[in-house]
Scaffold this motif. Structure first.
Motif, PDB file in Angstrom:
ATOM      1  N   ILE A 122     -30.421 -26.336 -35.470  1.00  0.00           N
ATOM      2  CA  ILE A 122     -30.060 -26.631 -34.110  1.00  0.00           C
ATOM      3  C   ILE A 122     -30.177 -25.535 -33.287  1.00  0.00           C
ATOM      4  N   LEU A 123     -29.944 -25.644 -31.755  1.00  0.00           N
ATOM      5  CA  LEU A 123     -30.243 -24.636 -30.642  1.00  0.00           C
ATOM      6  C   LEU A 123     -28.960 -23.716 -30.790  1.00  0.00           C
ATOM      7  N   GLU A 124     -29.280 -22.583 -30.983  1.00  0.00           N
ATOM      8  CA  GLU A 124     -28.238 -21.331 -30.989  1.00  0.00           C
ATOM      9  C   GLU A 124     -28.414 -20.383 -29.660  1.00  0.00           C
ATOM     10  N   GLY A 125     -27.334 -19.834 -29.356  1.00  0.00           N
ATOM     11  CA  GLY A 125     -27.441 -18.750 -28.345  1.00  0.00           C
ATOM     12  C   GLY A 125     -26.819 -19.448 -26.918  1.00  0.00           C
ATOM     13  N   GLY A 126     -27.345 -19.292 -25.922  1.00  0.00           N
ATOM     14  CA  GLY A 126     -26.814 -19.708 -24.743  1.00  0.00           C
ATOM     15  C   GLY A 126     -26.352 -18.596 -23.847  1.00  0.00           C
TER      16      GLY A 126
END
Length: 626
Positions: A122-126
């Motif tokens: 999954i994409l983490e952070g932001g």
């Protein structure tokens, strides 16, 4: 066995489901809010409802019509777990996954945690820029905003939350890193009650506007064997994590060889026809069969050839894709070589209540190049008149060198839009305008009751050309022509001459090449169909109405829509860029801002008012700000 099925939807998807029902011997029930919708006549019976979002009314309609199953299509209540539960509680068959699976995948924040536990990346952070704001409860580009700098974050969050709340009833949003050069690739799955999962294939959906797909292909091209295998493995793991039943799609971003989970759509998708084209499967038939208890076989068929789908929208790409409304005067796409799933026909009225998609056109060929060529030809020959659409943009995309070569990513449209909506179309429009002018002149002369024998371009000052001015999009064309010896002539377009005008047919010679145009004179202009496509040409009046003059600082509605927010009052001082009014049309919101510093001299709108494109919403006076 399902005997009678209600489709809780409208437009092309309702018609699509009805086609499979007819082939399966299942009676059909339509629900409608507008009796003129095409799907109403296509069903065996129909029941009126106030809203496609009122689940109780839809279930009551199913009981009233004697239906024993409900298919939600896509959009509206298709991913509403509470509605799915209510359908089952009411003793009806739900054509879709278990409500628990819908609920688990319906919240994107929860879904990311769930699939991460199953080993899906999954994409983490932001927290760093650029970042993408997304709605937790829905998709389709609603509630999404790209933010490139910290100063824009607060206003983008406010706008995204408002749009998400309006579209999905939930204003929850979250952020994740924005990868503008990644591809959008998705995997189609089918699951049955025994727990067997079919990975049916993959699709590339990278060409998007406003984070909503407009071109989709199957299979996804140019992937390495390792990347494709990983995508299919991750999609299977995500589906198995919720014991998925029915048709669903797992969406990913592919950045080089890196893969990141985006979301799972627990429903049939708009782009399902490309997968049907390459596999030979009827995904709607399988949805129904699984709901009836049928089990999947050992493996789905392998894909054959390549398929491409484009979405035809009622929108103006030259004006930030502003939704368009109006009456469809003509609609025709040749269906012998392509599949056309349309929700409109000649005579249909397109309003602001629903999504702007009018139709999907799908081509299948032995390889990608063949599919592109077939689809490009179908779009070139396609005819639609009465409202502005993205047809010209779709034609340009299929001619683009980067697209043809497969060099695509989710930001391709943003980079190439100026070329795609400008480009080499001007000469084609000019020839269409010439055909319109001479065709209209002859038609007017023939049908006129006075001086009908006088040549169409006759003038009492023979040295001067007759001039008709047309507007196509934002450009104007003042076409000069005259009558000489009973023939219509024009030197307005160098190298192009008028060979014949007979009825609706105008024949031009372009440097030795004969071209035939069909000119249909309509109120306020002409509809022209020629070898390079169809054009709506609006005739510009010779004399301008003084009332059309607008006060300086007028803020105009950029699209027809409903006023959902007014951020100022008359007399209030505003700075350049301050939000003034928010319009909503076709499930999208647009904020109109002050073009410069000033004072709101007048305000002519209120929340709940419907406005037309070009209406004056407010006047910002610059003088009073000094």
């Amino acid at each position: 066995m399902i005997r009678k099925l209600l489709v809780a939807n409208r437009g092309e998807i309702a018609l699509r489901i009805f086609r499979t029902c007819r082939l399966s011997g299942i009676q059909t029930v339509a629900v409608y809010a507008e009796i003129s919708d095409l799907h109403v006549a296509a069903a065996d019976v129909a029941v009126e409802v106030d809203s496609f979002l009122d689940g109780a009314q839809i279930i009551a309609a199913a009981h009233r019509a004697g239906a024993d199953a409900i298919h939600p299509g896509y959009g509206f209540l298709s991913e509403n777990a509470a509605f799915a539960r209510d359908v089952v509680t009411a003793g009806l068959i739900w054509i879709g996954p278990d409500p628990d699976a819908i609920e688990a995948m319906g919240d994107k924040i929860r879904a990311k945690k769930l699939v991460a536990g199953a080993g899906v990346p999954i994409l983490e952070g932001g927290d760093s820029f650029p970042l993408l704001i997304k709605a937790a409860a829905g998709g389709g580009g609603r509630g999404m905003r790209v933010v490139t700098e910290p100063e824009a974050l607060e206003s983008a969050l406010t706008a995204a939350e408002a749009e998400a709340r309006s579209a999905f009833g939930d204003g929850t949003v979250f952020t994740e890193p924005y990868l503008p050069l990644a591809r959008h690739v998705e995997v189609q799955v089918l699951g049955d009650a025994s727990g067997r999962i079919w990975v049916v294939g993959d699709r590339d959906c990278s060409v998007q506007r406003r984070h909503q797909k407009i071109v989709e292909e199957a299979p996804a091209f140019g992937l390495s064997g390792e990347t494709r295998a990983a995508l299919h493995r991750h999609a299977r793991n995500a589906a198995e994590a919720v014991r998925y039943q029915g048709a669903g799609t797992v969406e990913f971003l592919v950045d080089g060889e890196r893969i990141f989970f985006l979301e799972m759509n627990t429903r049939l998708q708009v782009e399902h026809p490309v997968t049907e084209a390459v596999t030979g499967l009827d995904l709607v038939a399988w949805q129904i069969a699984i709901a009836e208890g049928r089990e999947l076989g050992d493996a789905p068929p392998a894909p054959r050839g390549h398929a491409i789908e484009v979405r035809l929208y009622a929108e103006d790409p030259a004006r930030d894709f502003a939704p368009q409304t109006g009456r469809v005067r003509a609609f025709h796409f040749e269906t012998s070589d392509v599949r056309v799933d349309a929700g409109v026909a000649a005579g249909s009225e397109v309003g602001i209540r629903y999504d702007a998609m009018l139709a999907k056109i799908v081509a299948h060929g032995p390889d990608r190049a063949a599919a592109i060529r077939l689809l490009a030809d179908a779009l070139r020959r396609g005819v639609i008149h009465g409202l502005t659409t993205n047809l010209g943009l779709l034609r340009a995309i299929l001619r683009d060198d980067d697209f043809v070569a497969g060099r695509v990513d989710t930001a391709l449209l943003d980079r190439r839009l100026a070329d795609w909506i400008g480009g080499d179309r001007d000469q084609a429009v000019r020839k269409a305008a010439l055909a319109a002018a001479v065709g209209t002149a002859v038609r007017t002369a023939v049908s006129g009751s006075v001086q009908s024998r006088i040549p169409a371009a006759w003038r009492n000052v023979p040295s001067q050309d007759r001039v008709r001015t047309y507007r196509c999009g934002t450009a104007e064309y003042a076409v000069g022509y005259r009558s000489r010896g009973g023939r219509i002539e024009s030197s307005w377009l160098p190298g192009v001459t008028v060979l014949a005008v007979r009825g609706e047919r105008v024949v031009l010679d372009d440097h030795g090449v004969r071209e035939s145009y069909r000119v249909t004179v309509v109120e306020g202009g002409a509809d022209v169909d020629g070898p390079e496509g169809s054009f709506d040409l609006r005739e510009v009046p010779v004399f301008t109405d003084p009332a059309a003059n607008l006060a300086a600082g007028s803020l105009l509605a950029s699209m027809p829509g409903l006023v959902v927010a007014v951020h100022v009052e008359a007399g209030q001082r505003v700075a350049a860029g301050d939000p003034i009014v928010v319009l909503e049309a076709m499930k999208m919101q647009q904020t109109l801002s002050a073009p410069a510093e000033g004072v709101v001299a007048s305000l002519s709108v209120a929340v709940g008012r419907q406005v037309a494109a070009g209406d004056v919403l407010a006047v910002i006076s610059h003088e009073e700000s000094r």
